[in-house]
Design an enzyme around this catalytic site. Structure first.
Site, short mmCIF file in Angstrom:
data_model
loop_
_atom_site.label_atom_id
_atom_site.label_comp_id
_atom_site.label_asym_id
_atom_site.label_seq_id
_atom_site.Cartn_x
_atom_site.Cartn_y
_atom_site.Cartn_z
N CYS A 154 0.83 -1.21 0.00
CA CYS A 154 0.00 0.00 0.00
C CYS A 154 0.86 1.26 0.00
O CYS A 154 1.72 1.42 0.87
CB CYS A 154 -0.90 -0.03 1.23
SG CYS A 154 -1.74 1.53 1.57
N TYR A 188 -5.35 7.04 -8.79
CA TYR A 188 -6.58 6.31 -8.46
C TYR A 188 -7.78 6.90 -9.21
O TYR A 188 -8.69 6.19 -9.62
CB TYR A 188 -6.82 6.36 -6.95
CG TYR A 188 -5.94 5.43 -6.18
CD1 TYR A 188 -6.38 4.16 -5.83
CD2 TYR A 188 -4.65 5.80 -5.82
CE1 TYR A 188 -5.54 3.29 -5.14
CE2 TYR A 188 -3.81 4.95 -5.13
CZ TYR A 188 -4.27 3.68 -4.79
OH TYR A 188 -3.44 2.82 -4.12
#
Length: 332
Positions: free
Chosen positions: A57, A188
């Site tokens: 992450c 994103y």
């Protein structure tokens, strides 16, 4: 993808969704702080807390890097979740018995539910857990790393860098805001766009910001000042994932990072700096994105490429001056 489809609650960096075909991120984090004065009821205390992160992450990678640069290993333990989680939570499948050895839990969700049995938002990393209760204290990743630099200063290793130098904070705030909205979150916005129109708008915003950074880094070695700061940490975790996942998986494909001379050299400079590249696991990164994001990659096939050997090549950024750690030293 439906107009209001919710994406996974356990997604990295926060729960997010597509509303009106445009990607949005839920940024309502647990904002309790661990501070030197304990104003929120959680004073800085060696051995009391556990940082839970995941190498896959980018938001958690920030915390891992800062934790290592500051030398907090002996006062704030680090637990690592695996890269491929299930529908309920990040899991500790990297540990031999599938449980975090300090918290004794199989899923990070258990620590969130100890904080709030009806916790309504994403089960995210990074998170800091109070080992005396087993409950999450905070998952506010941006405030968390700033506090590691400022509130935990008494326990920094000798020679630790000042990642939030007072003289540069105003400039850091400006750069951090643009890097977060346009780059960290921008990839994103491209990857989870719910329509062609929203994707193209996100793509243009991302590349406008990357072109700005390419120009900015032409004559400065680091984003702010002559040493590494948290601004560099925040940009690095997106850049190091760019060619491996964002270029193809998130359709951020105008150019590869390796085709942007200043950004590529800057990223290699940081990668080769102790505390940065040694926190990166490309296999875990690729497994996470290509296996977990089934809306984008329903086959869950993980690509073999790209060739990542270039990260160890000469970067030439020394010519711009500056020293990564200033008068300090790299972590052991």
């Amino acid at each position: 993808m439906s107009e209001d489809q919710q994406l996974p609650e356990h997604a990295e960096g926060g729960k997010y969704s597509v509303r009106g075909k445009e990607f949005t991120r839920d940024t309502r984090y647990i904002q309790t702080r661990i501070t030197a004065d304990g104003a929120d009821g959680f004073p800085v205390e060696p051995g009391r807390y556990r940082l839970i992160a995941a190498r896959a992450c980018p938001w958690a990678n920030r915390a891992i890097i800062v934790h290592r640069l500051l030398g907090l290993e002996d006062v704030l333990s680090l637990g690592l979740a695996g890269p491929v989680h299930d529908s309920r939570s990040w899991t500790f499948d990297l540990d031999p018995d599938g449980r975090d050895p300090v918290l004794g839990v199989e899923r990070l969700r258990e620590a969130y539910l100890k904080r709030d049995p009806e916790y309504p938002r994403g089960i995210t990393v990074p998170a800091i857990v109070d080992t005396t209760t087993g409950a999450v204290v905070t998952n506010d990743f941006a405030q968390m790393t700033e506090d590691l630099s400022t509130q935990w200063r008494r326990y920094h290793r000798e020679g630790a860098p000042d990642l939030w130098p007072e003289a540069h904070r105003a400039e850091m705030d400006t750069i951090n805001k643009r890097v977060y909205t346009e780059v960290n979150n921008g990839v994103y916005r491209c990857g989870f766009a719910g329509s062609q129109e929203s994707y193209e708008a996100a793509y243009d915003r991302l590349w406008t910001a990357l072109d700005w950074l390419e120009d900015l880094l032409a004559d400065r070695r680091f984003l702010v000042g002559d040493t590494i700061t948290e601004s560099d940490v925040r940009l690095f975790t997106t850049l190091v994932r760019f060619d491996a996942v964002y270029h193809g998986h998130f359709k951020c494909n105008r150019e590869k990072l390796t085709e942007m001379p200043n950004l590529w050299a800057y990223a290699r400079d940081l990668f080769q700096t102790p505390g940065f590249g040694d926190t990166v696991d490309f296999d875990q990164i690729k497994r996470h994105y290509y296996v977990v994001h089934t809306d984008i990659n329903p086959t869950a096939i993980v690509p073999k490429g790209p060739d990542l050997s270039g990260w160890h090549t000469e970067h030439g950024r020394d010519r711009l001056g500056g020293r990564p750690f200033g008068d300090g030293t790299p972590p052991a």
